[in-house]
Design a protein around this motif. Structure first.
Motif, PDB file in Angstrom:
ATOM      1  N   LYS A 113       0.827  -1.197   0.000  1.00 24.01           N
ATOM      2  CA  LYS A 113       0.000   0.000   0.000  1.00 24.01           C
ATOM      3  C   LYS A 113       0.865   1.253   0.000  1.00 24.01           C
ATOM      4  N   ILE A 114       0.552   2.187  -0.892  1.00 24.84           N
ATOM      5  CA  ILE A 114       1.185   3.496  -0.876  1.00 24.84           C
ATOM      6  C   ILE A 114       0.406   4.347   0.121  1.00 24.84           C
ATOM      7  N   GLU A 115       1.079   4.729   1.193  1.00 27.27           N
ATOM      8  CA  GLU A 115       0.450   5.572   2.221  1.00 27.27           C
ATOM      9  C   GLU A 115       0.510   7.014   1.750  1.00 27.27           C
ATOM     10  N   THR A 116      -0.612   7.726   1.888  1.00 28.01           N
ATOM     11  CA  THR A 116      -0.628   9.126   1.479  1.00 28.01           C
ATOM     12  C   THR A 116      -1.365   9.994   2.490  1.00 28.01           C
ATOM     13  N   ASP A 117      -0.908  11.220   2.577  1.00 30.19           N
ATOM     14  CA  ASP A 117      -1.639  12.290   3.223  1.00 30.19           C
ATOM     15  C   ASP A 117      -1.647  13.388   2.170  1.00 30.19           C
ATOM     16  N   ALA A 118      -2.775  13.566   1.554  1.00 26.34           N
ATOM     17  CA  ALA A 118      -2.870  14.441   0.388  1.00 26.34           C
ATOM     18  C   ALA A 118      -2.948  15.919   0.730  1.00 26.34           C
ATOM     19  N   GLY A 119      -2.690  16.277   1.971  1.00 26.77           N
ATOM     20  CA  GLY A 119      -2.666  17.682   2.341  1.00 26.77           C
ATOM     21  C   GLY A 119      -4.030  18.334   2.359  1.00 26.77           C
ATOM     22  N   VAL A 120      -5.073  17.556   2.655  1.00 24.23           N
ATOM     23  CA  VAL A 120      -6.422  18.125   2.618  1.00 24.23           C
ATOM     24  C   VAL A 120      -6.650  19.180   3.696  1.00 24.23           C
ATOM     25  N   LEU A 121      -5.855  19.158   4.749  1.00 24.65           N
ATOM     26  CA  LEU A 121      -6.023  20.138   5.821  1.00 24.65           C
ATOM     27  C   LEU A 121      -4.900  21.171   5.862  1.00 24.65           C
TER      28      LEU A 121
END
Length: 143
Positions: free
Chosen positions: A119-127
Protein backbone atom coordinates in the motif's frame (compact mmCIF):
# COMPACT_ATOMS: atom_id res chain seq x y z
CA UNK A 1 25.55 -9.04 -3.63
CA UNK A 2 26.88 -5.61 -2.79
CA UNK A 3 24.15 -3.84 -0.84
CA UNK A 4 25.47 -0.35 -1.43
CA UNK A 5 25.60 -0.93 -5.18
CA UNK A 6 21.96 -2.08 -5.13
CA UNK A 7 20.59 0.66 -2.85
CA UNK A 8 22.63 3.34 -4.61
CA UNK A 9 21.56 1.94 -7.97
CA UNK A 10 17.87 2.21 -7.10
CA UNK A 11 18.42 5.80 -5.95
CA UNK A 12 20.31 6.68 -9.14
CA UNK A 13 17.70 4.98 -11.36
CA UNK A 14 14.86 6.99 -9.85
CA UNK A 15 16.86 10.23 -9.76
CA UNK A 16 17.81 9.89 -13.43
CA UNK A 17 14.19 9.33 -14.50
CA UNK A 18 12.29 11.63 -12.13
CA UNK A 19 14.99 14.15 -11.20
CA UNK A 20 13.70 17.19 -13.09
CA UNK A 21 10.37 17.05 -11.27
CA UNK A 22 11.95 17.02 -7.80
CA UNK A 23 14.11 19.66 -6.10
CA UNK A 24 15.62 17.67 -3.22
CA UNK A 25 16.90 14.07 -3.39
CA UNK A 26 18.54 12.13 -0.57
CA UNK A 27 19.01 8.71 0.96
CA UNK A 28 19.12 10.34 4.37
CA UNK A 29 15.51 10.59 5.53
CA UNK A 30 14.23 13.84 6.98
CA UNK A 31 10.86 14.64 8.46
CA UNK A 32 8.80 16.86 6.16
CA UNK A 33 8.78 19.62 8.75
CA UNK A 34 12.60 19.73 8.41
CA UNK A 35 12.43 20.24 4.63
CA UNK A 36 11.67 23.89 3.79
CA UNK A 37 8.89 24.54 1.29
CA UNK A 38 11.43 25.91 -1.19
CA UNK A 39 13.23 22.54 -1.17
CA UNK A 40 10.08 20.61 -2.10
CA UNK A 41 9.05 18.49 -3.94
CA UNK A 42 11.50 16.27 -2.15
CA UNK A 43 12.20 12.54 -2.40
CA UNK A 44 13.98 10.49 0.24
CA UNK A 45 14.81 6.78 0.03
CA UNK A 46 15.21 4.76 3.22
CA UNK A 47 16.24 1.14 3.63
CA UNK A 48 13.54 -0.87 5.38
CA UNK A 49 14.78 -4.43 5.92
CA UNK A 50 16.23 -7.45 4.18
CA UNK A 51 15.56 -11.15 4.01
CA UNK A 52 17.48 -14.02 2.40
CA UNK A 53 15.72 -16.94 0.72
CA UNK A 54 18.51 -19.47 1.21
CA UNK A 55 16.96 -22.09 -1.06
CA UNK A 56 16.97 -19.74 -4.04
CA UNK A 57 19.94 -17.63 -2.88
CA UNK A 58 17.87 -14.50 -3.45
CA UNK A 59 17.75 -11.44 -1.22
CA UNK A 60 14.57 -9.45 -0.75
CA UNK A 61 15.51 -5.86 0.06
CA UNK A 62 12.94 -3.29 1.07
CA UNK A 63 13.06 0.47 0.68
CA UNK A 64 10.53 3.20 1.30
CA UNK A 65 10.35 6.20 -1.01
CA UNK A 66 9.12 9.31 0.77
CA UNK A 67 7.63 12.07 -1.38
CA UNK A 68 7.02 15.50 0.16
CA UNK A 69 5.19 18.33 -1.59
CA UNK A 70 4.29 21.69 -0.08
CA UNK A 71 2.18 24.28 -1.90
CA UNK A 72 2.95 27.01 0.62
CA UNK A 73 0.57 29.89 0.92
CA UNK A 74 -1.46 29.12 -2.22
CA UNK A 75 -4.87 28.47 -0.69
CA UNK A 76 -6.35 27.43 -4.04
CA UNK A 77 -3.69 24.81 -4.82
CA UNK A 78 -4.59 21.14 -4.53
CA UNK A 79 -1.49 19.78 -2.84
CA UNK A 80 -2.22 16.24 -3.97
CA UNK A 81 -1.95 17.25 -7.65
CA UNK A 82 1.83 17.70 -7.58
CA UNK A 83 2.29 14.77 -5.19
CA UNK A 84 0.35 12.52 -7.60
CA UNK A 85 2.53 13.70 -10.48
CA UNK A 86 5.74 12.71 -8.66
CA UNK A 87 4.28 9.36 -7.52
CA UNK A 88 3.23 8.65 -11.13
CA UNK A 89 6.76 9.44 -12.37
CA UNK A 90 8.24 7.03 -9.81
CA UNK A 91 5.74 4.32 -10.76
CA UNK A 92 6.55 4.83 -14.46
CA UNK A 93 10.30 4.57 -13.74
CA UNK A 94 9.76 1.18 -12.08
CA UNK A 95 7.36 -0.23 -14.68
CA UNK A 96 8.81 -3.06 -16.80
CA UNK A 97 8.88 -2.40 -20.53
CA UNK A 98 6.03 -4.77 -21.37
CA UNK A 99 6.19 -3.80 -25.06
CA UNK A 100 9.60 -5.50 -25.08
CA UNK A 101 8.26 -8.56 -23.28
CA UNK A 102 9.78 -7.64 -19.91
CA UNK A 103 7.96 -8.77 -16.79
CA UNK A 104 10.51 -7.44 -14.27
CA UNK A 105 12.26 -4.11 -13.83
CA UNK A 106 15.91 -5.14 -13.56
CA UNK A 107 17.33 -1.60 -13.60
CA UNK A 108 19.44 -2.58 -16.62
CA UNK A 109 20.56 -5.87 -15.06
CA UNK A 110 21.48 -4.51 -11.62
CA UNK A 111 18.83 -6.59 -9.82
CA UNK A 112 16.37 -9.39 -10.59
CA UNK A 113 13.40 -7.08 -10.02
CA UNK A 114 12.52 -3.73 -8.43
CA UNK A 115 8.86 -2.94 -7.95
CA UNK A 116 6.28 -1.14 -5.88
CA UNK A 117 4.67 -3.67 -3.60
CA UNK A 118 2.13 -2.96 -0.92
CA UNK A 119 0.00 0.00 0.00
CA UNK A 120 1.19 3.50 -0.88
CA UNK A 121 0.45 5.57 2.22
CA UNK A 122 -0.63 9.13 1.48
CA UNK A 123 -1.64 12.29 3.22
CA UNK A 124 -2.87 14.44 0.39
CA UNK A 125 -2.67 17.68 2.34
CA UNK A 126 -6.42 18.12 2.62
CA UNK A 127 -6.02 20.14 5.82
CA UNK A 128 -2.98 22.14 4.83
CA UNK A 129 -0.23 22.82 2.35
CA UNK A 130 1.86 19.69 3.04
CA UNK A 131 1.32 16.36 1.32
CA UNK A 132 3.25 13.14 1.86
CA UNK A 133 3.39 9.79 0.09
CA UNK A 134 5.31 6.72 1.24
CA UNK A 135 5.91 4.20 -1.54
CA UNK A 136 7.06 0.69 -0.53
CA UNK A 137 9.65 -0.89 -2.83
CA UNK A 138 10.75 -4.52 -3.01
CA UNK A 139 14.05 -5.34 -4.68
CA UNK A 140 15.11 -8.89 -5.50
CA UNK A 141 18.85 -9.48 -5.84
CA UNK A 142 21.02 -12.56 -6.25
CA UNK A 143 23.17 -13.49 -3.25
Amino acid sequence: MNREVVYGGVFDWLHDRVGNDVITWSRRLKHWSDVPEIQQPAVFLAQNGEQLDRLRAVWTLRMDVYVYVNTGGDEDAVTATEMNHVVDKIADALRPRRELGETEQTLNGLVMDCRIEGKIETDAGVLGAQSVAIIPLVILAVD
